[in-house]
Write a protein that holds these residues in place. Structure first.
Motif, PDB file in Angstrom:
ATOM      1  N   LEU A   1       0.885  -1.478  -0.039  1.00  0.00           N
ATOM      2  CA  LEU A   1       0.167  -0.001  -0.232  1.00  0.00           C
ATOM      3  C   LEU A   1       1.120   1.472   0.085  1.00  0.00           C
ATOM      4  N   GLN A   2       2.026   1.055   0.843  1.00  0.00           N
ATOM      5  CA  GLN A   2       2.673   2.798   0.744  1.00  0.00           C
ATOM      6  C   GLN A   2       3.440   2.573  -0.351  1.00  0.00           C
ATOM      7  N   LYS A   3       4.190   1.587  -1.228  1.00  0.00           N
ATOM      8  CA  LYS A   3       4.486   1.687  -2.587  1.00  0.00           C
ATOM      9  C   LYS A   3       4.027   2.047  -3.205  1.00  0.00           C
ATOM     10  N   ASN A   4       2.766   1.827  -3.123  1.00  0.00           N
ATOM     11  CA  ASN A   4       1.790   2.140  -4.319  1.00  0.00           C
ATOM     12  C   ASN A   4       0.810   3.735  -3.742  1.00  0.00           C
ATOM     13  N   ASN A   5       1.593   4.062  -2.627  1.00  0.00           N
ATOM     14  CA  ASN A   5       1.042   5.965  -2.242  1.00  0.00           C
ATOM     15  C   ASN A   5      -0.445   5.051  -2.670  1.00  0.00           C
ATOM     16  N   VAL A   6      -1.490   4.443  -1.507  1.00  0.00           N
ATOM     17  CA  VAL A   6      -2.559   4.652  -1.353  1.00  0.00           C
ATOM     18  C   VAL A   6      -2.615   5.483  -0.454  1.00  0.00           C
ATOM     19  N   GLN A   7      -3.989   6.167  -0.907  1.00  0.00           N
ATOM     20  CA  GLN A   7      -5.041   7.067  -0.113  1.00  0.00           C
ATOM     21  C   GLN A   7      -5.857   6.759   0.315  1.00  0.00           C
ATOM     22  N   LEU A   8      -5.971   5.647   0.231  1.00  0.00           N
ATOM     23  CA  LEU A   8      -7.449   4.998   0.817  1.00  0.00           C
ATOM     24  C   LEU A   8      -7.652   3.133   0.736  1.00  0.00           C
ATOM     25  N   PHE A   9      -7.471   2.364   2.087  1.00  0.00           N
ATOM     26  CA  PHE A   9      -7.341   1.199   1.423  1.00  0.00           C
ATOM     27  C   PHE A   9      -9.105   0.601   1.986  1.00  0.00           C
ATOM     28  N   LEU A  10      -9.479  -0.565   1.116  1.00  0.00           N
ATOM     29  CA  LEU A  10     -11.026  -0.979   1.551  1.00  0.00           C
ATOM     30  C   LEU A  10     -10.772  -2.731   1.378  1.00  0.00           C
ATOM     31  N   SER A  11     -11.257  -2.978   2.417  1.00  0.00           N
ATOM     32  CA  SER A  11     -11.006  -4.291   2.946  1.00  0.00           C
ATOM     33  C   SER A  11     -12.262  -5.076   3.515  1.00  0.00           C
ATOM     34  N   THR A  12     -12.600  -6.463   2.984  1.00  0.00           N
ATOM     35  CA  THR A  12     -13.834  -6.785   3.659  1.00  0.00           C
ATOM     36  C   THR A  12     -13.253  -7.793   5.056  1.00  0.00           C
ATOM     37  N   ASP A  13     -11.870  -7.468   5.377  1.00  0.00           N
ATOM     38  CA  ASP A  13     -10.694  -8.388   6.342  1.00  0.00           C
ATOM     39  C   ASP A  13     -10.732  -7.239   7.235  1.00  0.00           C
ATOM     40  N   SER A  14     -11.580  -7.569   8.204  1.00  0.00           N
ATOM     41  CA  SER A  14     -11.493  -7.309   9.418  1.00  0.00           C
ATOM     42  C   SER A  14     -10.134  -6.789  10.247  1.00  0.00           C
ATOM     43  N   ASN A  15      -9.321  -7.672  10.159  1.00  0.00           N
ATOM     44  CA  ASN A  15      -7.894  -7.600  10.493  1.00  0.00           C
ATOM     45  C   ASN A  15      -6.841  -6.490   9.483  1.00  0.00           C
ATOM     46  N   GLU A  16      -6.904  -6.694   8.353  1.00  0.00           N
ATOM     47  CA  GLU A  16      -6.230  -5.759   7.676  1.00  0.00           C
ATOM     48  C   GLU A  16      -6.411  -4.678   7.476  1.00  0.00           C
ATOM     49  N   ALA A  17      -7.966  -3.908   7.639  1.00  0.00           N
ATOM     50  CA  ALA A  17      -8.315  -2.563   7.879  1.00  0.00           C
ATOM     51  C   ALA A  17      -7.350  -1.780   9.169  1.00  0.00           C
ATOM     52  N   PRO A  18      -7.101  -2.154  10.517  1.00  0.00           N
ATOM     53  CA  PRO A  18      -6.222  -1.719  11.620  1.00  0.00           C
ATOM     54  C   PRO A  18      -5.271  -1.796  11.263  1.00  0.00           C
ATOM     55  N   GLN A  19      -4.693  -3.020  11.243  1.00  0.00           N
ATOM     56  CA  GLN A  19      -3.244  -3.148  10.413  1.00  0.00           C
ATOM     57  C   GLN A  19      -2.688  -1.798   9.830  1.00  0.00           C
ATOM     58  N   ALA A  20      -3.226  -1.319   8.387  1.00  0.00           N
ATOM     59  CA  ALA A  20      -3.151  -0.583   7.161  1.00  0.00           C
ATOM     60  C   ALA A  20      -3.460   0.696   8.275  1.00  0.00           C
ATOM     61  N   SER A  21      -3.902   1.340   8.796  1.00  0.00           N
ATOM     62  CA  SER A  21      -4.782   2.073   9.575  1.00  0.00           C
ATOM     63  C   SER A  21      -3.097   2.459  10.251  1.00  0.00           C
ATOM     64  N   GLN A  22      -3.078   1.458  11.568  1.00  0.00           N
ATOM     65  CA  GLN A  22      -1.562   2.160  12.460  1.00  0.00           C
ATOM     66  C   GLN A  22      -0.080   2.101  11.666  1.00  0.00           C
ATOM     67  N   LYS A  23      -0.560   1.892  10.457  1.00  0.00           N
ATOM     68  CA  LYS A  23       1.413   2.575   9.979  1.00  0.00           C
ATOM     69  C   LYS A  23       0.670   3.364   8.968  1.00  0.00           C
ATOM     70  N   GLY A  24      -0.435   4.149   9.013  1.00  0.00           N
ATOM     71  CA  GLY A  24      -1.011   5.676   8.983  1.00  0.00           C
ATOM     72  C   GLY A  24      -1.375   5.515   7.209  1.00  0.00           C
ATOM     73  N   VAL A  25      -2.462   4.194   6.894  1.00  0.00           N
ATOM     74  CA  VAL A  25      -2.548   4.446   5.428  1.00  0.00           C
ATOM     75  C   VAL A  25      -4.632   4.184   5.714  1.00  0.00           C
ATOM     76  N   LEU A  26      -4.978   5.635   5.375  1.00  0.00           N
ATOM     77  CA  LEU A  26      -6.176   5.380   5.811  1.00  0.00           C
ATOM     78  C   LEU A  26      -7.390   4.292   5.579  1.00  0.00           C
ATOM     79  N   SER A  27      -7.780   3.379   6.299  1.00  0.00           N
ATOM     80  CA  SER A  27      -8.475   2.218   5.899  1.00  0.00           C
ATOM     81  C   SER A  27     -10.228   2.273   6.404  1.00  0.00           C
ATOM     82  N   ALA A  28     -11.198   1.660   5.782  1.00  0.00           N
ATOM     83  CA  ALA A  28     -12.169   1.184   6.077  1.00  0.00           C
ATOM     84  C   ALA A  28     -12.418  -0.247   5.666  1.00  0.00           C
ATOM     85  N   LEU A  29     -13.438  -0.497   6.044  1.00  0.00           N
ATOM     86  CA  LEU A  29     -13.849  -2.250   5.962  1.00  0.00           C
ATOM     87  C   LEU A  29     -15.069  -1.592   5.826  1.00  0.00           C
ATOM     88  N   LEU A  30     -15.592  -2.675   4.053  1.00  0.00           N
ATOM     89  CA  LEU A  30     -16.520  -2.786   2.482  1.00  0.00           C
ATOM     90  C   LEU A  30     -17.957  -2.768   3.332  1.00  0.00           C
TER      91      LEU A  30
END
Length: 257
Positions: free
Chosen positions: A113-142
């Motif tokens: 996500l960081q290498k691709n300069n992602v500004q919003l990460f969307l997933s259905t996985d409740s574990n992935e969203a907080p992991q990305a958020s803790q690294k500064g990537v805005l994330s949300a569950l679909l």
């Protein structure tokens, strides 16, 4: 290890202006029989169509428009990675405007996500969203309920908007403010009616909270189409009516009651 493949079938977006949105491939596609050439449509399929709709309308308004959604498909599922050609061909089959395909391990997906300069990460996985958020990537569950494909619907959580700036995840909060400003700028391109982008605010408590959240969003250049004050009531009835694709909160969010 992270591997990224550029989609040569799609015109690449302006790296300095585009809003990069990453979606997990397992949310976009459902696994089908091994003999099938393409995957079935997943819960995030209408989201990608809605993002394309916004881009199409922006370009109709201004063919030189550079503030566009730039979609990256992220694959961490080992089985789907072995069928990368199938993912790419499925995208082509459905006419989805995906700029890049990124394949990574579950351990390295935040790096992708960081290498691709992602500004919003969307997933259905409740574990992935907080992991990305803790690294500064805005994330949300679909949301898993059916959302429209002709209009992108984004819901803001007023409780998070009103939260003091000295939050536990300042990098993620800054990412949220930046994305909100870009979203607000996109919304300003369209009129009050027949907009392909709809912004909704929902607050849990009193009117003062709603007013504060509205002022904060407006200070970031975001004008909402609708605002709901729940006064302590659960969110689920409003969610079933509005049917947002996702809810934006500070760090990561879900569409729970």
């Amino acid at each position: 290890m992270v591997s990224t493949i550029q989609n040569t079938d799609v015109k690449q977006k302006d790296a300095d202006r585009a809003v990069v949105v990453a979606v997990t491939s397992r949310a976009v596609f459902e696994s089908g029989a091994d003999g099938d050439d393409v995957y079935g449509m997943g819960v995030a399929f209408p989201l990608l169509q809605a993002l394309q709709r916004v881009n199409k309308r922006l370009l109709e308004e201004n063919p030189a428009e550079s503030l566009l959604f730039d979609v990256v498909l992220i694959t961490t599922d080992s089985q789907q990675q072995q069928q990368s050609c199938r993912i790419i061909s499925s995208t082509r089959h459905y006419g989805l405007e995906v700029s890049r395909f990124c394949f990574s391990s579950e351990e390295d997906f935040v790096e992708s996500l960081q290498k691709n300069n992602v500004q919003l990460f969307l997933s259905t996985d409740s574990n992935e969203a907080p992991q990305a958020s803790q690294k500064g990537v805005l994330s949300a569950l679909l949301d898993r309920q059916e959302a429209p494909s002709e209009q992108l619907r984004v819901m803001f959580c007023g409780d998070a908007v009103n939260r003091p700036d000295a939050g536990p995840m300042p990098a993620s909060r800054q990412a949220a403010q930046n994305f909100s400003a870009q979203l607000g700028e996109m919304r300003q391109r369209f009129g009050m009616s027949d907009s392909p982008l709809r912004i909704v605010l929902v607050t849990s408590h009193g009117g003062r909270e709603s007013c504060g959240a509205l002022r904060t969003l407006r200070s970031h250049g975001v004008n909402v189409d609708e605002a709901y004050c729940l006064a302590g009531a659960p969110r689920s009835p409003i969610l079933s009516v509005v049917r947002p694709h996702f809810l934006l909160s500070d760090g990561f969010s879900g569409l729970e009651d």
